[in-house]
Scaffold this active site. Structure first.
Site, PDB file in Angstrom:
ATOM      1  N   ARG A 216       0.894  -1.165   0.000  1.00 20.29           N
ATOM      2  CA  ARG A 216       0.000   0.000   0.000  1.00 20.29           C
ATOM      3  C   ARG A 216       0.922   1.202   0.000  1.00 20.29           C
ATOM      4  O   ARG A 216       1.663   1.432   0.940  1.00 20.29           O
ATOM      5  CB  ARG A 216      -0.911  -0.018   1.227  1.00 20.29           C
ATOM      6  CG  ARG A 216      -1.742   1.264   1.459  1.00 20.29           C
ATOM      7  CD  ARG A 216      -2.702   1.546   0.317  1.00 20.29           C
ATOM      8  NE  ARG A 216      -3.543   2.713   0.613  1.00 20.29           N
ATOM      9  CZ  ARG A 216      -3.272   3.957   0.195  1.00 20.29           C
ATOM     10  NH1 ARG A 216      -2.204   4.202  -0.541  1.00 20.29           N
ATOM     11  NH2 ARG A 216      -4.078   4.945   0.512  1.00 20.29           N
TER      12      ARG A 216
ATOM     13  N   HIS B  45       2.051   7.065   1.841  1.00 19.99           N
ATOM     14  CA  HIS B  45       1.017   8.096   1.765  1.00 19.99           C
ATOM     15  C   HIS B  45       0.764   8.707   3.127  1.00 19.99           C
ATOM     16  O   HIS B  45       1.340   8.278   4.135  1.00 19.99           O
ATOM     17  CB  HIS B  45      -0.278   7.481   1.207  1.00 19.99           C
ATOM     18  CG  HIS B  45      -0.960   6.556   2.179  1.00 19.99           C
ATOM     19  ND1 HIS B  45      -0.547   5.258   2.392  1.00 19.99           N
ATOM     20  CD2 HIS B  45      -2.009   6.742   3.016  1.00 19.99           C
ATOM     21  CE1 HIS B  45      -1.318   4.685   3.299  1.00 19.99           C
ATOM     22  NE2 HIS B  45      -2.209   5.561   3.700  1.00 19.99           N
TER      23      HIS B  45
ATOM     24  N   HIS C   9      -2.627  11.231   5.300  1.00 22.14           N
ATOM     25  CA  HIS C   9      -3.988  11.794   5.201  1.00 22.14           C
ATOM     26  C   HIS C   9      -4.296  12.606   6.439  1.00 22.14           C
ATOM     27  O   HIS C   9      -3.550  12.579   7.419  1.00 22.14           O
ATOM     28  CB  HIS C   9      -5.030  10.694   4.972  1.00 22.14           C
ATOM     29  CG  HIS C   9      -4.716   9.377   5.609  1.00 22.14           C
ATOM     30  ND1 HIS C   9      -4.813   9.163   6.955  1.00 22.14           N
ATOM     31  CD2 HIS C   9      -4.256   8.205   5.075  1.00 22.14           C
ATOM     32  CE1 HIS C   9      -4.467   7.897   7.220  1.00 22.14           C
ATOM     33  NE2 HIS C   9      -4.110   7.305   6.110  1.00 22.14           N
TER      34      HIS C   9
ATOM     35  N   GLU D  27      -5.567   6.961  11.588  1.00 20.27           N
ATOM     36  CA  GLU D  27      -5.840   5.616  11.054  1.00 20.27           C
ATOM     37  C   GLU D  27      -5.600   4.588  12.145  1.00 20.27           C
ATOM     38  O   GLU D  27      -4.519   4.518  12.714  1.00 20.27           O
ATOM     39  CB  GLU D  27      -4.911   5.337   9.863  1.00 20.27           C
ATOM     40  CG  GLU D  27      -4.949   3.898   9.352  1.00 20.27           C
ATOM     41  CD  GLU D  27      -4.068   3.700   8.119  1.00 20.27           C
ATOM     42  OE1 GLU D  27      -4.027   4.610   7.261  1.00 20.27           O
ATOM     43  OE2 GLU D  27      -3.400   2.648   8.031  1.00 20.27           O
TER      44      GLU D  27
ATOM     45  N   HIS E 278       3.079   7.097   6.129  1.00 21.06           N
ATOM     46  CA  HIS E 278       3.223   5.673   6.442  1.00 21.06           C
ATOM     47  C   HIS E 278       3.089   4.809   5.193  1.00 21.06           C
ATOM     48  O   HIS E 278       2.700   5.285   4.123  1.00 21.06           O
ATOM     49  CB  HIS E 278       2.199   5.246   7.496  1.00 21.06           C
ATOM     50  CG  HIS E 278       0.778   5.610   7.157  1.00 21.06           C
ATOM     51  ND1 HIS E 278       0.246   6.843   7.444  1.00 21.06           N
ATOM     52  CD2 HIS E 278      -0.216   4.907   6.561  1.00 21.06           C
ATOM     53  CE1 HIS E 278      -1.019   6.890   7.038  1.00 21.06           C
ATOM     54  NE2 HIS E 278      -1.332   5.723   6.487  1.00 21.06           N
TER      55      HIS E 278
ATOM     56  N   GLU F 234     -10.223   5.800   1.703  1.00 18.84           N
ATOM     57  CA  GLU F 234      -8.918   5.241   1.350  1.00 18.84           C
ATOM     58  C   GLU F 234      -8.583   5.522  -0.116  1.00 18.84           C
ATOM     59  O   GLU F 234      -7.439   5.459  -0.523  1.00 18.84           O
ATOM     60  CB  GLU F 234      -8.929   3.724   1.618  1.00 18.84           C
ATOM     61  CG  GLU F 234      -7.604   3.009   1.450  1.00 18.84           C
ATOM     62  CD  GLU F 234      -6.586   3.362   2.533  1.00 18.84           C
ATOM     63  OE1 GLU F 234      -6.951   4.005   3.537  1.00 18.84           O
ATOM     64  OE2 GLU F 234      -5.407   2.991   2.370  1.00 18.84           O
TER      65      GLU F 234
ATOM     66  N   HIS G 179     -26.798  -2.046  27.359  1.00 19.81           N
ATOM     67  CA  HIS G 179     -25.859  -1.003  27.796  1.00 19.81           C
ATOM     68  C   HIS G 179     -25.894   0.159  26.816  1.00 19.81           C
ATOM     69  O   HIS G 179     -26.558   0.085  25.784  1.00 19.81           O
ATOM     70  CB  HIS G 179     -24.432  -1.568  27.883  1.00 19.81           C
ATOM     71  CG  HIS G 179     -23.835  -1.913  26.554  1.00 19.81           C
ATOM     72  ND1 HIS G 179     -24.166  -3.063  25.860  1.00 19.81           N
ATOM     73  CD2 HIS G 179     -22.961  -1.245  25.736  1.00 19.81           C
ATOM     74  CE1 HIS G 179     -23.515  -3.084  24.707  1.00 19.81           C
ATOM     75  NE2 HIS G 179     -22.778  -1.981  24.597  1.00 19.81           N
TER      76      HIS G 179
ATOM     77  N   HIS H  38     -23.150   3.815  25.524  1.00 21.19           N
ATOM     78  CA  HIS H  38     -21.842   4.475  25.639  1.00 21.19           C
ATOM     79  C   HIS H  38     -22.065   5.981  25.675  1.00 21.19           C
ATOM     80  O   HIS H  38     -22.523   6.564  24.685  1.00 21.19           O
ATOM     81  CB  HIS H  38     -20.945   4.098  24.466  1.00 21.19           C
ATOM     82  CG  HIS H  38     -20.820   2.615  24.306  1.00 21.19           C
ATOM     83  ND1 HIS H  38     -19.917   1.859  25.021  1.00 21.19           N
ATOM     84  CD2 HIS H  38     -21.527   1.745  23.549  1.00 21.19           C
ATOM     85  CE1 HIS H  38     -20.067   0.587  24.697  1.00 21.19           C
ATOM     86  NE2 HIS H  38     -21.037   0.487  23.804  1.00 21.19           N
TER      87      HIS H  38
ATOM     88  N   GLU I 107     -20.731   4.227  18.405  1.00 23.90           N
ATOM     89  CA  GLU I 107     -20.042   2.927  18.309  1.00 23.90           C
ATOM     90  C   GLU I 107     -20.100   2.425  16.873  1.00 23.90           C
ATOM     91  O   GLU I 107     -21.182   2.294  16.296  1.00 23.90           O
ATOM     92  CB  GLU I 107     -20.716   1.919  19.251  1.00 23.90           C
ATOM     93  CG  GLU I 107     -20.205   0.483  19.085  1.00 23.90           C
ATOM     94  CD  GLU I 107     -20.809  -0.483  20.095  1.00 23.90           C
ATOM     95  OE1 GLU I 107     -21.296  -0.022  21.154  1.00 23.90           O
ATOM     96  OE2 GLU I 107     -20.815  -1.694  19.840  1.00 23.90           O
TER      97      GLU I 107
ATOM     98  N   HIS J   3     -28.502  -0.553  23.604  1.00 22.42           N
ATOM     99  CA  HIS J   3     -28.395  -1.710  22.712  1.00 22.42           C
ATOM    100  C   HIS J   3     -27.889  -2.937  23.459  1.00 22.42           C
ATOM    101  O   HIS J   3     -27.358  -2.830  24.564  1.00 22.42           O
ATOM    102  CB  HIS J   3     -27.473  -1.410  21.522  1.00 22.42           C
ATOM    103  CG  HIS J   3     -26.093  -0.952  21.896  1.00 22.42           C
ATOM    104  ND1 HIS J   3     -25.831   0.306  22.389  1.00 22.42           N
ATOM    105  CD2 HIS J   3     -24.891  -1.584  21.846  1.00 22.42           C
ATOM    106  CE1 HIS J   3     -24.532   0.434  22.620  1.00 22.42           C
ATOM    107  NE2 HIS J   3     -23.933  -0.701  22.315  1.00 22.42           N
TER     108      HIS J   3
HETATM  109 MN    MN Z   1      -3.255   5.322   5.562  1.00 20.08          MN
HETATM  110 MN    MN Z   2     -21.829  -1.209  22.796  1.00 19.61          MN
END
Ligand code: MN
Ligand code: MN
Length: 418
Positions: free
Chosen positions: A125, A128, A130, A134, A173, A196, A310, A312, A317, A356
């Site tokens: 890859r 590059h 950005h 990541e 990277h 990407e 539960h 968050h 998520e 959820h």
């Molecule tokens: Mn990358």
């Molecule tokens: Mn969760």
């Protein structure tokens, strides 16, 4: 536990009613069939109200039993929170491929976009960078990563299945698959719009800089660059790299090495939570210091088990389903509640603070990732909340007995056994 088994009986009853198409005994606004509005096959008045004679692809439809026949507790009207890499278009090149699920295709996913990438042994890859951070989870094989930090400190590392990496925004990277069979991994960017297919590429910059500027910048004659690729490489087949120690020595700088590792071995870590039902492994900036804007949990649920009710409070998520089968219901104001099914390669998304659970609906171990745009993992367990509120309050809300309240778990159980 008592409530779970009652719920299961209710769901089986609803399913059986749907099978015959009629539910003569159904009553509105009963336990398991709340009103306003009444939804679910249990409320259908005739067989033709639930049948589906129109055009359809059963190969696709059968993957979504809970969309085909939603539980009577569901109330429709929520943005789709299911997506998949399985139907994402592959960009296939000489050294591997990539496909992605971004906000362009998956409107709800504001905070995270995902990429699934395969690199052959030697597949590169392209170098590059950005604007987004990541984060990556290695699904299979081995991969070599290279990165340079803002103090000019390089890092060259090899990763294996179960490992993570994290590159802060803007750090340059590269990735390369290693023998014998390359690598496959999933990437998460900390922005739902990130792609990407839209990164800053080394070859693009060199090809689009005037030759005299290249000569001045690198202190070599301009014609030293006469053979550069005029189209970018993105993913291309390369030679397998030298041994790690040799590569690290060749890339070394007098600036030294970065103070914290860019990689973290999630697969090898001792789970934070381990119960009879499964386990939860958490990697965030508390143990994976570099990962300052992505927190992750790798959840394993045994057959029959369930990731408990539960939410968050700190972040949306983004889920990536690795193995097994699952269903999840997301609860929102309204009330709204929608249940979806998930298979390997699928993606789920739950907005911040929406309730959820995730239930293992298959015969094999369920494994999935929960990813958050945050420096730390955080959750509220419904059981823990109800157990640590004065009981009279809970009893008056739910019209349950004190004996029932006494039986509620008194702490987070995270993953419940079947
Ligand atoms: Mn990358
Ligand atoms: Mn969760």
């Amino acid at each position: 536990m008592v409530d779970l088994s009652r719920r299961k009986i209710m769901l089986e009853a609803a399913g059986a009613a749907a099978a015959v198409g009629v539910a003569a005994s159904a009553q509105a606004a009963s336990f398991g069939n709340p009103d306003r509005p009444a939804e679910g096959a249990i409320n259908a008045k005739t067989a033709s109200a639930t049948s589906n004679p129109g055009p359809q692809s059963s190969a696709m439809a059968d993957q979504f039993p809970n969309f085909q026949n939603p539980p009577a507790t569901d109330v429709n009207g929520m943005p789709l929170f299911w997506a998949s890499f399985n139907n994402a278009h592959k960009r296939q090149q000489s050294g591997g491929w990539a496909r992605e699920v971004t906000q362009d295709d998956f409107a709800i996913s504001e905070t995270i976009s995902g990429v699934n990438m395969r690199l052959s042994a030697g597949g590169i890859r392209e170098m590059h960078w950005h604007q987004q951070a990541e984060w990556a989870y290695m699904a299979t094989g081995r991969c070599r990563i290279t990165v340079l930090d803002t103090e000019g400190r390089p890092s060259v590392q090899d990763v294996k299945a179960g490992d993570l990496w994290y590159f802060p925004p803007g750090l340059p990277h590269s990735l390369q698959g290693l023998g014998p069979d390359g690598a496959e991994f999933v990437l998460a960017f900390d922005n739902g719009k990130a792609s990407e297919f839209n990164t800053l590429l080394l070859t693009d910059w060199i090809a689009h800089t005037p030759p005299d500027v290249l000569a001045a910048n690198f202190g070599v004659p301009a014609d030293a660059f006469k053979n550069i690729p005029v189209d970018n490489l993105w993913i291309f087949q390369g030679d397998e790299p030298p041994p790690l120690a040799a590569a690290q020595a060749a890339a070394a700088s007098s600036a030294g090495t970065p103070p914290f590792p860019f990689v973290f071995s999630m697969g090898d870590m001792v789970p934070l939570i381990k119960t009879r039902g499964g386990q939860v492994q958490i990697a965030d900036s508390r143990n994976f210091k570099m990962s300052s804007n992505i927190a992750a949990a790798l959840v394993t649920v045994k057959p029959g088990g369930m990731r408990e009710l539960h939410w968050h409070p700190n972040a949306d998520e983004w889920q990536y389903y690795i193995s097994g089968k699952a269903r999840m219901t997301v609860f929102d104001t309204g009330p709204k509640a929608v249940t979806a099914d998930f298979n390997p390669g699928d993606v789920g998304y739950v907005k911040k603070s929406l309730g959820h659970y995730v239930q293992n609906t298959g015969n094999t171990e369920l494994k999935f990732l929960e990813i958050f745009r945050s420096d730390h993992y955080a959750e509220i367990s419904l059981s823990e909340w109800l157990a640590h509120t004065p009981p009279e309050l809970v009893i008056q809300h739910l019209n349950i007995t004190k004996q029932t309240w006494d039986q509620f778990p008194k702490r987070r159980l995270d993953v419940l056994p079947g």
